[in-house]
Design an enzyme around this catalytic site. Structure first.
Site, PDB file in Angstrom:
ATOM      1  N   GLU A 179       0.824  -1.099   0.043  1.00 20.86           N
ATOM      2  CA  GLU A 179       0.316  -0.169  -0.116  1.00 20.86           C
ATOM      3  C   GLU A 179       0.789   1.270   0.004  1.00 20.86           C
ATOM      4  OE1 GLU A 179      -2.333   0.296   3.688  1.00 20.86           O
ATOM      5  OE2 GLU A 179      -0.603   0.027   5.049  1.00 20.86           O
ATOM      6  N   LEU A 203      -3.479  -1.595   5.851  1.00 19.56           N
ATOM      7  CA  LEU A 203      -4.564  -1.166   6.557  1.00 19.56           C
ATOM      8  C   LEU A 203      -5.744  -1.457   5.691  1.00 19.56           C
ATOM      9  CD1 LEU A 203      -5.636   0.532   8.736  1.00 19.56           C
ATOM     10  CD2 LEU A 203      -5.733   2.293   7.552  1.00 19.56           C
TER      11      LEU A 203
HETATM   12  C1  PLP Z   1      -1.359   3.254   5.550  1.00 18.48           C
HETATM   13  C2  PLP Z   1      -2.813   3.405   5.117  1.00 18.48           C
HETATM   14  N1  PLP Z   1      -3.207   2.780   4.183  1.00 18.48           N
HETATM   15  C3  PLP Z   1      -4.634   3.022   3.897  1.00 18.48           C
HETATM   16  C4  PLP Z   1      -5.172   4.207   4.273  1.00 18.48           C
HETATM   17  C5  PLP Z   1      -6.758   4.485   3.671  1.00 18.48           C
HETATM   18  O1  PLP Z   1      -7.417   4.280   4.529  1.00 18.48           O
HETATM   19  P1  PLP Z   1      -8.950   4.761   4.800  1.00 18.48           P
HETATM   20  O2  PLP Z   1      -9.612   4.491   3.349  1.00 18.48           O
HETATM   21  O3  PLP Z   1      -9.762   4.213   5.751  1.00 18.48           O
HETATM   22  O4  PLP Z   1      -8.723   6.280   4.870  1.00 18.48           O
HETATM   23  C6  PLP Z   1      -4.605   5.115   5.075  1.00 18.48           C
HETATM   24  C7  PLP Z   1      -5.236   6.039   5.541  1.00 18.48           C
HETATM   25  O5  PLP Z   1      -4.972   6.970   6.381  1.00 18.48           O
HETATM   26  C8  PLP Z   1      -3.353   4.735   5.644  1.00 18.48           C
HETATM   27  O6  PLP Z   1      -2.668   5.496   6.301  1.00 18.48           O
END
Ligand code: PLP
Length: 286
Positions: A179, A203
């Site tokens: 990611e 995440l």
């Molecule tokens: C490392 C990481 N991956 C993915 C995401 C995306 O998560 P979300 O769609 O819940 O904001 C974030 C958001 O802060 C993040 O910090």
């Protein structure tokens, strides 16, 4: 501007956090960011669920029920009259004096909760132009599923991107794209949308969850499976997703154009579907 400190809405200047707070000393805590559109919080339940799951994983007892937390967050958005913006909230394991890595006795833990809001308009220009990204080895720990406030690995990756004028750093581990530093990463090849499956290496983005749902409902082909750095570099389209960025096209990778260097048709379609979903929940977007 008001903030939440534990269960109260207070002036920011009146917040006092102990210097031995475990969040401050160890990064021992969790956070969330939720987006408000037209004063309505988008996917609030999903974000709260993720914080509760994270708390379970680190044996931190949540000091409120899901419903109490929800009402608290909604009240701050109302108090600060946030129309389009973000609410950031975090929960730490509180004062850990005397300093010791081990978790304190759960009976003696008083978690510290804080929340603040920021007005953040949608960046329609950036969404239509796309951004530059670099690729970088994923040097983070192996609990990336926990939305931990210990973000040094992510911060360092983002800094590498900013050093070369790029917007984001897309990370890879053992040749597999995981990611980005603060967003999920996606690629499209031959009309199939790929993104890394949830698990400990990424995440589980709430925006990712929404995109998977709307893409599948629209009959687009989606594969939640690992893909390689090589595949990413040969992709027709690339994008990143997060609460604030929504569906953000990536038009260059390490200085080379992605596809023809323009925002592609599937990313454009996903942006439209995402905006429709937000509109359905929060009302017409401006
Ligand atoms: C490392 C990481 N991956 C993915 C995401 C995306 O998560 P979300 O769609 O819940 O904001 C974030 C958001 O802060 C993040 O910090």
């Amino acid at each position: 501007m008001k903030v939440i400190w534990n269960k109260e809405i207070v002036d920011r200047a009146s917040v006092k956090i102990d210097l031995e707070d475990r969040g401050y000393q160890f990064g021992d805590g969790l956070y969330e960011v939720i987006r408000a559109y037209n004063g309505t919080l988008f996917t609030i339940d999903e974000h709260i669920d993720r914080m509760f799951r994270g708390a379970d994983k680190i044996d931190l007892k949540m000091p409120f029920t899901k419903e109490e937390l929800k009402q608290l967050i909604i009240s701050l958005i109302k108090e600060n009259q946030i129309d389009t913006g973000n609410i950031y909230f975090q929960l730490t394991r509180g004062n850990g004096s005397p300093r010791n890595h081990a978790y304190p006795d759960p009976e003696k833990v008083t978690p510290v909760f804080t929340a603040s809001t920021t007005v953040v308009p949608r960046d329609a220009v950036l969404m239509s132009k796309g951004v530059a990204a670099i690729t970088i080895p994923d040097m983070r720990w192996l609990h990336c599923d926990i939305k931990s406030i210990s973000l040094l690995g992510n911060v360092m990756a983002k800094h590498e991107a900013h050093k070369v004028g790029a917007f984001e750093a897309i990370q890879h581990r053992d040749g597999i794209v995981t990611e980005a530093s603060s967003s999920n990463s996606w690629m499209i090849k031959d009309d199939v949308i790929y993104t890394h499956p949830d698990g400990n290496l990424i995440l589980a983005g709430i925006t990712k969850l929404v995109i998977l749902k709307i893409a599948r409902e629209a009959g687009l082909k989606v594969k939640e499976e690992p893909y390689t750095l090589e595949q990413l570099k040969q992709a027709d389209e690339v994008f990143i997703s997060s609460t604030t960025l929504e569906v953000m096209p990536v038009v260059t990778l390490d200085g080379a154009s992605v596809g023809d260097g323009k925002v592609g048709p599937i990313v454009t379609k996903l942006q439209e579907l995402y905006a429709q979903e937000v509109t359905r929940v929060c009302g017409e977007l401006v």
